[in-house]
Design a protein around this motif. Sequence first.
Motif, PDB file in Angstrom:
ATOM      1  N   LYS A  86       0.827  -1.211   0.000  1.00  0.00           N
ATOM      2  CA  LYS A  86       0.000   0.000   0.000  1.00  0.00           C
ATOM      3  C   LYS A  86       0.865   1.266   0.000  1.00  0.00           C
ATOM      4  CE  LYS A  86      -4.184  -1.937   2.005  1.00  0.00           C
ATOM      5  NZ  LYS A  86      -5.231  -1.799   3.037  1.00  0.00           N
ATOM      6  N   THR A  87       0.292   2.331  -0.536  1.00  0.00           N
ATOM      7  CA  THR A  87       0.989   3.615  -0.646  1.00  0.00           C
ATOM      8  C   THR A  87       1.025   4.306   0.711  1.00  0.00           C
ATOM      9  OG1 THR A  87       0.292   3.884  -2.948  1.00  0.00           O
ATOM     10  CG2 THR A  87       0.992   5.880  -1.769  1.00  0.00           C
ATOM     11  N   VAL A  88       2.214   4.830   1.054  1.00  0.00           N
ATOM     12  CA  VAL A  88       2.396   5.591   2.291  1.00  0.00           C
ATOM     13  C   VAL A  88       2.473   7.075   1.922  1.00  0.00           C
ATOM     14  CG1 VAL A  88       3.779   5.950   4.346  1.00  0.00           C
ATOM     15  CG2 VAL A  88       3.651   3.672   3.305  1.00  0.00           C
ATOM     16  N   VAL A  89       1.506   7.860   2.413  1.00  0.00           N
ATOM     17  CA  VAL A  89       1.459   9.299   2.166  1.00  0.00           C
ATOM     18  C   VAL A  89       2.056  10.006   3.377  1.00  0.00           C
ATOM     19  CG1 VAL A  89      -0.038  11.283   1.725  1.00  0.00           C
ATOM     20  CG2 VAL A  89      -0.596   9.055   0.723  1.00  0.00           C
ATOM     21  N   PHE A  90       2.916  10.985   3.110  1.00  0.00           N
ATOM     22  CA  PHE A  90       3.583  11.719   4.198  1.00  0.00           C
ATOM     23  C   PHE A  90       3.056  13.159   4.266  1.00  0.00           C
ATOM     24  CE2 PHE A  90       6.472   8.355   2.929  1.00  0.00           C
ATOM     25  CZ  PHE A  90       6.835   7.800   4.135  1.00  0.00           C
ATOM     26  N   GLN A  91       2.930  13.656   5.482  1.00  0.00           N
ATOM     27  CA  GLN A  91       2.581  15.050   5.723  1.00  0.00           C
ATOM     28  C   GLN A  91       3.682  15.707   6.538  1.00  0.00           C
ATOM     29  OE1 GLN A  91      -1.300  15.665   7.432  1.00  0.00           O
ATOM     30  NE2 GLN A  91      -2.379  14.707   5.718  1.00  0.00           N
ATOM     31  N   VAL A  92       4.009  16.963   6.143  1.00  0.00           N
ATOM     32  CA  VAL A  92       5.028  17.748   6.839  1.00  0.00           C
ATOM     33  C   VAL A  92       4.356  18.995   7.387  1.00  0.00           C
ATOM     34  CG1 VAL A  92       7.223  18.965   6.664  1.00  0.00           C
ATOM     35  CG2 VAL A  92       6.821  16.892   5.293  1.00  0.00           C
ATOM     36  N   GLY A  93       4.259  19.094   8.697  1.00  0.00           N
ATOM     37  CA  GLY A  93       3.598  20.247   9.302  1.00  0.00           C
ATOM     38  C   GLY A  93       2.154  20.367   8.887  1.00  0.00           C
TER      39      GLY A  93
END
Length: 239
Positions: A86-93
């Motif tokens: 599965k795709t891992v989505v990253f968030q920064v702040g």
Amino acid sequence: MTKFSILTSLAVIALLLAIPAIVLAQAQPPPPSVFGGTVSFDGAPAADGTVISAWIDGKEVASTEAKDGGYAIIVAQSADAAFAGKTVVFQVGGSEAREQGTWEAQGGSELNLTAITAPPPATATPIPPGATGAVGPAGPAGAKGDAGPAGSAGSAGAKGSAGPAGSAGSDGAKGGTGAAGPAGAAGSAGAAGPAGPAGPAGSAGSAGGGGGSLGVIALIIAIVAAIGAGGAFVMGRRS
């Protein structure tokens, strides 16, 4: 390879070497994926303490904080989930990073994250009002309402100024002759006129015994005639 990249690679390798010990301790879930690298926000290295989170299927599954412009995050699978492939989505702040990863048991990669401040939500374009419809037919006239109460008397208006004098009218027609007035009262009697001249002497009467009486009668007649003549004279002058 830069010094920072070497340090990041060593951190990832160290995390991968620690995975077997974690697996032996838990013995149930599959080994986690590990991601690490640099992290920038709005074109500059992310400040220390900036939160980096990982999301799978719309749920947050892991988080860490930026340090010296880099990060390292372990994404472990829970016992009741299946993350493989599965795709891992990253968030920064709180803003989504452009880069994404793929979850693999005991996998991971060096992934340099870049993110920018999320733009404000777009406002909906207002829909212009539609054209005005045609006027419908007039409805039937309503019943006549009750008369309202009489209003109070208004105040008296100001007195108007006098108008200009009108022009003189034309002469009226000549009136008819009036009725004759009543007769005036009779005037007082005038003063007695002067005695008229003596009439001629009468003829001598016949001698007789009654001659004295006839002379007296003749004298009276002469006096009356004189008085009548004087009155006629006076009346003639008054008229």
